[in-house]
Design a protein around this motif. Sequence first.
Motif, PDB file in Angstrom:
ATOM      1  N   ALA A 228      44.842  59.799 142.339  1.00 24.07           N
ATOM      2  CA  ALA A 228      45.557  58.496 141.998  1.00 24.07           C
ATOM      3  C   ALA A 228      45.417  57.122 142.775  1.00 24.07           C
ATOM      4  O   ALA A 228      45.389  56.136 142.272  1.00 24.07           O
ATOM      5  N   CYS A 229      45.209  57.507 144.058  1.00 24.30           N
ATOM      6  CA  CYS A 229      44.781  56.322 144.857  1.00 24.30           C
ATOM      7  C   CYS A 229      43.871  55.594 144.557  1.00 24.30           C
ATOM      8  O   CYS A 229      43.521  54.383 144.605  1.00 24.30           O
ATOM      9  N   SER A 230      42.549  56.498 143.952  1.00 21.68           N
ATOM     10  CA  SER A 230      41.456  55.845 143.285  1.00 21.68           C
ATOM     11  C   SER A 230      41.870  54.887 142.164  1.00 21.68           C
ATOM     12  O   SER A 230      41.381  54.013 142.020  1.00 21.68           O
ATOM     13  N   TRP A 231      42.463  55.558 141.291  1.00 25.09           N
ATOM     14  CA  TRP A 231      42.776  54.964 139.911  1.00 25.09           C
ATOM     15  C   TRP A 231      43.746  53.737 140.129  1.00 25.09           C
ATOM     16  O   TRP A 231      43.447  52.824 139.621  1.00 25.09           O
ATOM     17  N   PHE A 232      44.580  53.768 141.162  1.00 27.52           N
ATOM     18  CA  PHE A 232      45.322  52.508 141.489  1.00 27.52           C
ATOM     19  C   PHE A 232      44.822  51.356 142.495  1.00 27.52           C
ATOM     20  O   PHE A 232      45.488  50.483 142.900  1.00 27.52           O
ATOM     21  N   PHE A 233      43.703  51.874 142.729  1.00 26.96           N
ATOM     22  CA  PHE A 233      43.059  50.777 144.027  1.00 26.96           C
ATOM     23  C   PHE A 233      43.131  49.333 143.576  1.00 26.96           C
ATOM     24  O   PHE A 233      43.662  48.825 144.201  1.00 26.96           O
ATOM     25  N   ASP A 234      42.523  49.025 142.476  1.00 24.68           N
ATOM     26  CA  ASP A 234      42.619  47.529 142.089  1.00 24.68           C
ATOM     27  C   ASP A 234      44.082  47.060 141.731  1.00 24.68           C
ATOM     28  O   ASP A 234      44.250  45.871 142.020  1.00 24.68           O
ATOM     29  N   ASP A 235      44.953  47.775 141.256  1.00 24.77           N
ATOM     30  CA  ASP A 235      46.344  47.324 141.131  1.00 24.77           C
ATOM     31  C   ASP A 235      47.108  47.403 142.431  1.00 24.77           C
ATOM     32  O   ASP A 235      47.759  46.407 142.533  1.00 24.77           O
ATOM     33  N   LEU A 236      46.982  48.140 143.434  1.00 25.98           N
ATOM     34  CA  LEU A 236      48.040  48.433 144.586  1.00 25.98           C
ATOM     35  C   LEU A 236      47.106  47.675 145.799  1.00 25.98           C
ATOM     36  O   LEU A 236      47.512  46.961 146.384  1.00 25.98           O
ATOM     37  N   LEU A 237      45.692  48.049 146.164  1.00 29.07           N
ATOM     38  CA  LEU A 237      45.220  47.678 147.374  1.00 29.07           C
ATOM     39  C   LEU A 237      44.472  46.466 147.329  1.00 29.07           C
ATOM     40  O   LEU A 237      44.678  45.765 148.332  1.00 29.07           O
ATOM     41  N   LEU A 238      43.599  46.149 146.384  1.00 23.90           N
ATOM     42  CA  LEU A 238      42.886  45.015 145.961  1.00 23.90           C
ATOM     43  C   LEU A 238      43.762  43.680 146.285  1.00 23.90           C
ATOM     44  O   LEU A 238      43.434  42.697 147.119  1.00 23.90           O
ATOM     45  N   PRO A 239      44.757  43.536 145.641  1.00 27.00           N
ATOM     46  CA  PRO A 239      45.719  42.233 145.881  1.00 27.00           C
ATOM     47  C   PRO A 239      46.073  42.089 147.155  1.00 27.00           C
ATOM     48  O   PRO A 239      46.533  40.866 147.509  1.00 27.00           O
ATOM     49  N   ARG A 240      46.276  43.074 147.959  1.00 30.34           N
ATOM     50  CA  ARG A 240      46.796  42.681 149.417  1.00 30.34           C
ATOM     51  C   ARG A 240      45.816  42.385 150.356  1.00 30.34           C
ATOM     52  O   ARG A 240      46.171  41.656 151.314  1.00 30.34           O
ATOM     53  N   LYS A 241      44.481  42.014 149.979  1.00 29.40           N
ATOM     54  CA  LYS A 241      43.443  41.517 150.729  1.00 29.40           C
ATOM     55  C   LYS A 241      43.629  41.895 152.495  1.00 29.40           C
ATOM     56  O   LYS A 241      43.642  41.214 153.156  1.00 29.40           O
ATOM     57  N   PRO A 242      43.606  43.208 152.547  1.00 29.73           N
ATOM     58  CA  PRO A 242      43.720  43.748 153.829  1.00 29.73           C
ATOM     59  C   PRO A 242      42.905  43.364 154.795  1.00 29.73           C
ATOM     60  O   PRO A 242      41.706  43.083 154.551  1.00 29.73           O
ATOM     61  N   LYS A 243      43.403  43.234 155.999  1.00 27.55           N
ATOM     62  CA  LYS A 243      42.584  43.222 157.202  1.00 27.55           C
ATOM     63  C   LYS A 243      41.919  44.648 157.503  1.00 27.55           C
ATOM     64  O   LYS A 243      40.849  44.704 158.219  1.00 27.55           O
ATOM     65  N   SER A 244      42.591  45.693 157.564  1.00 29.53           N
ATOM     66  CA  SER A 244      42.102  46.981 157.555  1.00 29.53           C
ATOM     67  C   SER A 244      43.048  47.821 156.661  1.00 29.53           C
ATOM     68  O   SER A 244      44.007  47.473 156.480  1.00 29.53           O
ATOM     69  N   VAL A 245      42.596  49.128 156.413  1.00 26.82           N
ATOM     70  CA  VAL A 245      43.303  50.122 155.755  1.00 26.82           C
ATOM     71  C   VAL A 245      43.607  51.275 156.540  1.00 26.82           C
ATOM     72  O   VAL A 245      42.539  51.938 156.994  1.00 26.82           O
ATOM     73  N   VAL A 246      44.777  51.827 156.439  1.00 31.19           N
ATOM     74  CA  VAL A 246      45.112  53.356 156.978  1.00 31.19           C
ATOM     75  C   VAL A 246      45.325  54.075 155.662  1.00 31.19           C
ATOM     76  O   VAL A 246      46.256  53.534 154.888  1.00 31.19           O
ATOM     77  N   PHE A 247      44.777  55.027 155.654  1.00 30.94           N
ATOM     78  CA  PHE A 247      44.623  55.796 154.240  1.00 30.94           C
ATOM     79  C   PHE A 247      44.719  57.170 154.365  1.00 30.94           C
ATOM     80  O   PHE A 247      44.215  57.902 155.224  1.00 30.94           O
ATOM     81  N   TYR A 248      46.028  57.702 153.664  1.00 36.54           N
ATOM     82  CA  TYR A 248      46.329  59.218 153.873  1.00 36.54           C
ATOM     83  C   TYR A 248      46.444  59.817 152.618  1.00 36.54           C
ATOM     84  O   TYR A 248      47.200  59.355 151.714  1.00 36.54           O
ATOM     85  N   ALA A 249      45.600  60.736 152.126  1.00 33.89           N
ATOM     86  CA  ALA A 249      45.683  61.367 150.737  1.00 33.89           C
ATOM     87  C   ALA A 249      44.916  62.532 150.829  1.00 33.89           C
ATOM     88  O   ALA A 249      44.119  62.826 151.691  1.00 33.89           O
ATOM     89  N   GLY A 250      45.023  63.592 149.669  1.00 35.73           N
ATOM     90  CA  GLY A 250      44.191  64.714 149.507  1.00 35.73           C
ATOM     91  C   GLY A 250      45.226  65.890 149.602  1.00 35.73           C
ATOM     92  O   GLY A 250      44.829  66.987 149.138  1.00 35.73           O
ATOM     93  N   ASP A 251      46.357  65.926 150.414  1.00 39.01           N
ATOM     94  CA  ASP A 251      47.165  66.827 150.575  1.00 39.01           C
ATOM     95  C   ASP A 251      47.616  67.453 149.411  1.00 39.01           C
ATOM     96  O   ASP A 251      47.559  68.658 149.009  1.00 39.01           O
ATOM     97  N   ASN A 252      48.201  66.433 148.337  1.00 39.05           N
ATOM     98  CA  ASN A 252      48.825  66.900 147.040  1.00 39.05           C
ATOM     99  C   ASN A 252      47.759  67.530 146.010  1.00 39.05           C
ATOM    100  O   ASN A 252      47.970  68.116 145.224  1.00 39.05           O
ATOM    101  N   ASP A 253      46.431  66.906 146.086  1.00 45.16           N
ATOM    102  CA  ASP A 253      45.282  67.457 145.220  1.00 45.16           C
ATOM    103  C   ASP A 253      45.193  68.679 145.464  1.00 45.16           C
ATOM    104  O   ASP A 253      45.210  69.493 144.750  1.00 45.16           O
ATOM    105  N   LEU A 254      45.070  69.272 147.021  1.00 45.09           N
ATOM    106  CA  LEU A 254      44.777  70.576 147.079  1.00 45.09           C
ATOM    107  C   LEU A 254      46.104  71.350 146.735  1.00 45.09           C
ATOM    108  O   LEU A 254      45.888  72.562 146.301  1.00 45.09           O
ATOM    109  N   GLY A 255      47.491  70.780 147.004  1.00 47.14           N
ATOM    110  CA  GLY A 255      48.608  71.681 146.407  1.00 47.14           C
ATOM    111  C   GLY A 255      48.558  71.759 144.916  1.00 47.14           C
ATOM    112  O   GLY A 255      49.100  72.614 144.513  1.00 47.14           O
ATOM    113  N   ASP A 256      47.870  70.830 144.279  1.00 46.07           N
ATOM    114  CA  ASP A 256      47.458  71.018 142.898  1.00 46.07           C
ATOM    115  C   ASP A 256      46.490  71.831 142.446  1.00 46.07           C
ATOM    116  O   ASP A 256      46.272  71.959 141.196  1.00 46.07           O
ATOM    117  N   GLN A 257      46.122  72.427 143.414  1.00 43.96           N
ATOM    118  CA  GLN A 257      44.881  73.478 143.134  1.00 43.96           C
ATOM    119  C   GLN A 257      43.460  72.767 142.910  1.00 43.96           C
ATOM    120  O   GLN A 257      42.762  73.789 142.380  1.00 43.96           O
TER     121      GLN A 257
END
Length: 195
Positions: free
Chosen positions: A58-87
Amino acid sequence: MNWYEDEVRQLQQRVANAPLQSTVFYGSSSIRLWSTLAQDFPGTPTVNIGFGGSTLAACSWFFDDLLLPRKPKSVVFYAGDNDLGDQRNPEEVYLFFCTVVEKMQHRLPGIPLYFISIKPSLARWDLIDRIRYTNSLIAQKISETPDFTYVDTHSAMLGTDNRPRKELFESDGLHLSPAGYRLWTEILKKQKGIF
């Protein structure tokens, strides 16, 4: 990804006037629930665009909607936990991470990304081998990727018995307690170039 649409739209509205060129925290509920970012990193503009239950996919899917418009100086990213929880298997999670890498390199070239290792939790201890393997795949990819840093919080979250430290989690055994966020803050502050 329709099940995230409402939350993502609300999130877009909430951060619409947040300062650009900030350190952007992106990912799942471990990011979304980090309500003390401003106090934990004083003097550093931070923006929280975590959304609950989100997967790396989902983070990859919404990258352009959420992350790109913020024009970040840097990105702290946490995900993957729920993917594994979803088997999902580690290789799938790794491939989703690779899509984020590609998007960062093409849409936000030169912007540093700090990936927080997938945490060992009490609630998902049965997945620990898959968590460790996924972390190793992602860490290897990051070692080959300029501007990316693998932030190992995993090791510090384990006690002397090599099990997750209970005080770092809420009663559900999955989400971080204030002590868990203090530990993550301490580790992130040691990273170069993040703020």
